[in-house]
Enzyme design. Structure first.
Site, PDB file in Angstrom:
ATOM      1  N   ARG A 156       0.297   1.955   2.335  1.00  0.00           N
ATOM      2  CA  ARG A 156      -0.603   2.830   3.097  1.00  0.00           C
ATOM      3  C   ARG A 156      -1.048   4.030   2.271  1.00  0.00           C
ATOM      4  O   ARG A 156      -2.110   4.595   2.521  1.00  0.00           O
ATOM      5  CB  ARG A 156       0.067   3.258   4.413  1.00  0.00           C
ATOM      6  CG  ARG A 156       0.163   2.091   5.404  1.00  0.00           C
ATOM      7  CD  ARG A 156       0.926   2.491   6.637  1.00  0.00           C
ATOM      8  NE  ARG A 156       2.326   2.760   6.369  1.00  0.00           N
ATOM      9  CZ  ARG A 156       3.332   1.909   6.617  1.00  0.00           C
ATOM     10  NH1 ARG A 156       3.086   0.754   7.173  1.00  0.00           N
ATOM     11  NH2 ARG A 156       4.581   2.229   6.326  1.00  0.00           N
ATOM     12  N   GLU A 212      13.894   5.040   4.657  1.00  0.00           N
ATOM     13  CA  GLU A 212      14.456   5.241   5.993  1.00  0.00           C
ATOM     14  C   GLU A 212      14.971   3.936   6.585  1.00  0.00           C
ATOM     15  O   GLU A 212      16.057   3.890   7.136  1.00  0.00           O
ATOM     16  CB  GLU A 212      13.423   5.884   6.935  1.00  0.00           C
ATOM     17  CG  GLU A 212      14.062   6.327   8.241  1.00  0.00           C
ATOM     18  CD  GLU A 212      13.069   6.718   9.317  1.00  0.00           C
ATOM     19  OE1 GLU A 212      11.855   6.571   9.131  1.00  0.00           O
ATOM     20  OE2 GLU A 212      13.542   7.166  10.385  1.00  0.00           O
TER      21      GLU A 212
HETATM   22  P1  AMP Z   1      11.253   7.457   2.800  1.00  0.00           P
HETATM   23  O1  AMP Z   1      11.447   6.884   1.425  1.00  0.00           O
HETATM   24  O2  AMP Z   1      12.462   7.332   3.655  1.00  0.00           O
HETATM   25  O3  AMP Z   1      10.673   8.854   2.745  1.00  0.00           O
HETATM   26  O4  AMP Z   1      10.160   6.531   3.521  1.00  0.00           O
HETATM   27  C1  AMP Z   1       8.793   6.698   3.245  1.00  0.00           C
HETATM   28  C2  AMP Z   1       8.070   5.396   3.104  1.00  0.00           C
HETATM   29  O5  AMP Z   1       8.480   4.454   4.102  1.00  0.00           O
HETATM   30  C3  AMP Z   1       6.593   5.609   3.313  1.00  0.00           C
HETATM   31  O6  AMP Z   1       5.900   4.773   2.392  1.00  0.00           O
HETATM   32  C4  AMP Z   1       6.331   5.212   4.747  1.00  0.00           C
HETATM   33  O7  AMP Z   1       5.181   4.426   4.857  1.00  0.00           O
HETATM   34  C5  AMP Z   1       7.549   4.391   5.164  1.00  0.00           C
HETATM   35  N1  AMP Z   1       8.236   4.919   6.349  1.00  0.00           N
HETATM   36  C6  AMP Z   1       9.512   5.376   6.410  1.00  0.00           C
HETATM   37  N2  AMP Z   1       9.858   5.732   7.650  1.00  0.00           N
HETATM   38  C7  AMP Z   1       8.761   5.522   8.419  1.00  0.00           C
HETATM   39  C8  AMP Z   1       8.464   5.734   9.813  1.00  0.00           C
HETATM   40  N3  AMP Z   1       9.376   6.218  10.665  1.00  0.00           N
HETATM   41  N4  AMP Z   1       7.221   5.416  10.245  1.00  0.00           N
HETATM   42  C9  AMP Z   1       6.290   4.928   9.403  1.00  0.00           C
HETATM   43  N5  AMP Z   1       6.497   4.704   8.084  1.00  0.00           N
HETATM   44  C10 AMP Z   1       7.721   5.002   7.588  1.00  0.00           C
END
Ligand code: AMP
Length: 178
Positions: free
Chosen positions: A60, A97
């Site tokens: 995205r 996440e």
């Molecule tokens: P993080 O590495 O945990 O910061 O996760 C960020 C990446 O995972 C981004 O590329 C987001 O598109 C996706 N992502 C993680 N958590 C979510 C969420 N709750 N909703 C949508 N996309 C998420």
């Protein structure tokens, strides 16, 4: 006309795993006025930092970064999920996440030593992805001046994770959920 982008973000509970509150941004892509408002916001943020290259995160992040790179005439480098880019690539493993172990890659020739980079993604959650991308950019000898997100889930402390590692990197988000 100002568009409240929160109205175009859909909460999807328990996706892709129980306990995850997924922020679905596809309604923004589906509404031209909302998408344009999001791109205009990214434009302003990138312009302020005047980078040599925009690095965009799969997938995205690509959607937001591509029109910005085109409008501003700034080169675009892709940070992709592993196995997609042709060699030579550099690779980094990380957790996000809702996924314990993932890997991203960049072409080794995507960036040049000394360049100032901004990284664009749709959403900051734990910061695992953002930090992994910054590590790749730095491995190629560049400086990440800012990480720019449309959405930040502040309760997951991703911002702290980025700035604890690199206090010089700005973290910018348009819509923050506390
Ligand atoms: P993080 O590495 O945990 O910061 O996760 C960020 C990446 O995972 C981004 O590329 C987001 O598109 C996706 N992502 C993680 N958590 C979510 C969420 N709750 N909703 C949508 N996309 C998420």
């Amino acid at each position: 006309m100002s568009v409240d982008l929160r109205g175009w973000i859909r909460d999807v509970p328990d996706h892709p795993k129980p306990g995850i509150q997924f922020k679905d941004l596809t309604p923004i892509f589906a509404e031209p006025a909302a998408f344009r408002a999001a791109i205009n916001w990214f434009d302003d943020q990138v312009l302020k930092r005047d980078p040599d290259v925009i690095a965009a995160i799969d997938a995205r992040g690509f959607v937001f970064a591509s029109p910005v790179a085109d409008r501003l005439g700034i080169p675009l480098a892709l940070v992709r999920k592993s196995g997609k880019l042709p060699p030579p690539v550099i690779r980094n493993q990380y957790s996000l996440e809702y996924e314990d172990l993932s890997a991203i890659e960049m072409r080794s020739d995507a960036l040049s030593k000394g360049q100032r980079i901004v990284i664009i993604d749709d959403l900051l959650a734990t910061g695992g992805t953002a930090v992994a991308a910054a590590e790749l950019a730095e491995e190629l000898g560049t400086y990440v001046v800012a990480q720019i997100f449309l959405v930040e889930l502040a309760y997951l402390d991703g911002r702290e994770r980025i700035t604890n590692r690199d206090p010089d990197c700005e973290v910018v988000a348009h819509i923050v959920y506390d």
